[in-house]
Design an enzyme around this catalytic site. Structure first.
Site, PDB file in Angstrom:
ATOM      1  N   CYS A 112       1.692   0.704  -9.008  1.00  0.00           N
ATOM      2  CA  CYS A 112       2.772   1.228  -8.150  1.00  0.00           C
ATOM      3  C   CYS A 112       4.056   1.478  -8.928  1.00  0.00           C
ATOM      4  O   CYS A 112       4.824   2.366  -8.588  1.00  0.00           O
ATOM      5  CB  CYS A 112       3.036   0.261  -7.010  1.00  0.00           C
ATOM      6  SG  CYS A 112       3.465  -1.396  -7.570  1.00  0.00           S
ATOM      7  N   GLY A 156       0.835  -1.207   0.000  1.00  0.00           N
ATOM      8  CA  GLY A 156       0.000   0.000   0.000  1.00  0.00           C
ATOM      9  C   GLY A 156       0.862   1.246   0.000  1.00  0.00           C
ATOM     10  O   GLY A 156       2.023   1.221  -0.425  1.00  0.00           O
ATOM     11  N   SER A 157       0.301   2.313   0.510  1.00  0.00           N
ATOM     12  CA  SER A 157       0.986   3.612   0.437  1.00  0.00           C
ATOM     13  C   SER A 157       2.050   3.737   1.536  1.00  0.00           C
ATOM     14  O   SER A 157       1.929   3.109   2.598  1.00  0.00           O
ATOM     15  CB  SER A 157      -0.050   4.723   0.605  1.00  0.00           C
ATOM     16  OG  SER A 157      -0.711   4.563   1.845  1.00  0.00           O
ATOM     17  N   PRO A 158       3.055   4.586   1.308  1.00  0.00           N
ATOM     18  CA  PRO A 158       4.064   4.819   2.357  1.00  0.00           C
ATOM     19  C   PRO A 158       3.433   5.342   3.647  1.00  0.00           C
ATOM     20  O   PRO A 158       3.859   4.958   4.740  1.00  0.00           O
ATOM     21  CB  PRO A 158       4.993   5.862   1.730  1.00  0.00           C
ATOM     22  CG  PRO A 158       4.857   5.650   0.245  1.00  0.00           C
ATOM     23  CD  PRO A 158       3.430   5.236   0.027  1.00  0.00           C
ATOM     24  N   GLU A 181       5.591  -3.289   0.985  1.00  0.00           N
ATOM     25  CA  GLU A 181       5.678  -3.027  -0.458  1.00  0.00           C
ATOM     26  C   GLU A 181       4.930  -1.723  -0.697  1.00  0.00           C
ATOM     27  O   GLU A 181       3.695  -1.705  -0.712  1.00  0.00           O
ATOM     28  CB  GLU A 181       5.031  -4.179  -1.250  1.00  0.00           C
ATOM     29  CG  GLU A 181       5.774  -5.512  -1.149  1.00  0.00           C
ATOM     30  CD  GLU A 181       7.049  -5.545  -1.990  1.00  0.00           C
ATOM     31  OE1 GLU A 181       7.347  -4.569  -2.701  1.00  0.00           O
ATOM     32  OE2 GLU A 181       7.766  -6.559  -1.920  1.00  0.00           O
TER      33      GLU A 181
END
Ligand code: NAD
Length: 468
Positions: free
Chosen positions: A248, A192-194, A214
């Site tokens: 991504c 997912g997102s940072p 990831e």
């Protein structure tokens, strides 16, 4: 969301079952993986296609190529190699430890949590699940709430194939994820997102749970003065507009040598029409933005850039009724524009020019380390210069995204774009602990060196340091 006790009960059931699952042979694990393969490739293939169409009008061919194929291919690769990966590996033992032998055992981590995003829900939920099963773990899966139709199909597949004390899928919103993150898992694999990656890592730290993260970020694409422009444009269009840019590792922004910008833009306009016709909204090969929230985020970024002196080179239209955004190329001059600050994750491709490669490299290094960095060039010197002077999770030269598809390559980011790797052996390693095993057969050196410490023993230590 279910009562939090339900999750801890499920967790405890999996915990109680972990040694049974962990002691399964490679043949038993392969059998499970083959059943999963059959469920995806045959029994539920059409249901998966239909669900992804309902979720964001994803074209069937893209479902087959980017969701079903990578999972099937991963299962084939893992089943071919698992016997070898699970073998107790004997390693050499130094002379100072004579009388013993040494081994590495890839033992299961235990009870694992996999949290996945919406953009490739099948691929990014079942991909890590394959590694987890190969490693002999029990697993709780939490897919994204943003692709509910696909989650339903995945839930059915899991319920058909597994007892919940081995693999269970829980559908739910962010709160469900947050409740699950309170449990003392042995490993968490998050895609997912940072920003959410930091929340996951923080929660994991409470139990010292290991994590694979990831994540995403802004993946730059350099096109230098030596590149074949026609080919570069074709490949970049493919990488950027597959899944409507909701990938991504899609090229996030372009850095183009100023001498070739004109030719690049001309070729882009020509090729984008060839691929998606004059009106991509009517094309069967072009999906939609997943929901209104992401649609609004993207349109706001586009309008923000337009207000900041940017020039739309191609596209730029959208339709709020249908979450549609036209494939868009935009020259961006203002560094403060949202398009250059945040990961775009949609079909808008900003373009910046550079005068010399140092400028391009400095620009990349002024941002967080990207998940992917792409280079279009015929010059080995330029390519090597870029690779040597930047950092990235992965790089592809004269193409994009293909690095994802080679199971012999580790896939993942670095720092802000991720921690740990996935795919093939690298994914298997994330879900196993490399347990060291030393077996003593006869008296060893240390047995002669116990107290009381005499001069003779001191001499033996001196010799050991010098010679062994
Ligand atoms: P996201 O981080 O918003 O959500 C991912 C998952 O986390 C979902 O299941 C969601 O329910 C859960 N979640 C969201 N907020 C949470 C919170 N506050 N606490 C706990 N759980 C929470 O990401 P997304 O929008 O689904 O996906 C897009 C992002 O994922 C992009 O940044 C993209 O680059 C990245 N991504 C990375 C990869 C990769 O392999 N590196 C692959 C696909 C997507």
């Amino acid at each position: 969301m279910k009562d939090s006790n339900t999750y801890s009960e499920l967790f405890n059931k999996q915990k109680a079952n972990q040694f049974y699952i962990g002691n399964t042979t490679y043949k038993e694990r392969i059998k499970k993986l083959k059943k999963l393969k059959d469920a995806i490739e045959h029994t539920n293939k059409q249901a998966i296609r239909d669900a992804l169409y309902q979720d964001f009008k994803k074209p069937q061919l893209e479902v087959d190529l980017t969701e079903i194929y990578p999972v099937i291919d991963e299962i084939k690769f893992v089943t071919q190699n698992l016997k070898h990966w699970l073998k107790r590996e004997q390693v050499s033992t130094p002379m100072a430890l004579f009388g013993s032998s040494s081994y590495i055992i890839n033992e299961p981590k235990g009870v694992c949590l996999i949290i996945s995003p919406w953009n490739y829900p099948i691929n990014l939920t079942f991909g890590p699940l394959i590694s987890a099963i190969a490693g002999g773990n029990t697993v709780i899966l939490k897919p994204s709430e943003m692709t509910p139709n696909t989650s339903k199909v995945m839930s059915k597949i899991i319920a058909d194939l597994f007892d919940e004390n081995e693999v269970a899928l829980i559908e739910g919103e962010v709160e469900t994820s947050q409740e699950l993150l309170k449990l003392p898992f042995n490993h968490i694999f998050f895609t997912g997102s940072p920003a959410v990656g930091k929340i996951v890592m923080n929660a994991a730290s409470k139990h010292l749970t290991s994590v694979t993260l990831e994540l995403g970020g802004k993946s730059p694409t350099i096109v230098d003065e030596t590149a074949n422009i026609e080919k570069a444009v074709g490949k970049i269009i493919y990488g950027k507009f597959t899944n409507t840019g909701q990938t991504c590792i899609a090229p996030d922004y372009l850095l183009i040598d100023e001498r070739i910008k004109g030719d690049f833009v001309k070729s882009f306009k020509k090729q984008i029409t060839e691929l998606f016709s004059e009106n991509a909204e009517a094309s069967d090969s072009y999906s939609r933005i997943v929901n209104q929230k992401h649609f609004k985020r993207l349109v706001d970024s586009l309008e923000d850039s337009k207000n900041r002196n940017s020039k739309v080179e191609s596209g730029g239209n959208y339709n709020v009724e249908d979450n549609y955004i036209e494939p868009t190329l935009i020259s961006v001059l203002d560094e403060e524009s949202q398009l250059m600050q945040e990961e775009i994750f949609g079909p808008i491709l900003p373009l910046k020019t550079y005068k010399d490669l140092n400028e391009a490299v400095d620009y990349i290094n002024s941002k967080e380390k990207p998940l992917a960095l792409y280079i279009y060039s015929k010059s080995k010197k330029n390519t090597d210069f870029i690779i040597d002077n930047t950092r990235a999770g992965g790089t592809c030269v004269n193409h994009n995204m293909l690095q994802y598809l080679n199971h012999n390559l580790p896939f993942g980011g670095s720092n802000n774009s991720g921690i740990g790797k996935s795919h093939g052996y690298f994914g298997f390693l994330e879900f196993t602990n490399q347990r060291s095993l030393l077996k003593q057969h006869t008296l060893g050196a240390v047995d002669f060196l116990k107290p009381p410490y005499t001069n003779l023993k001191q001499k033996l230590v001196d010799l050991t340091i010098k010679w062994f």
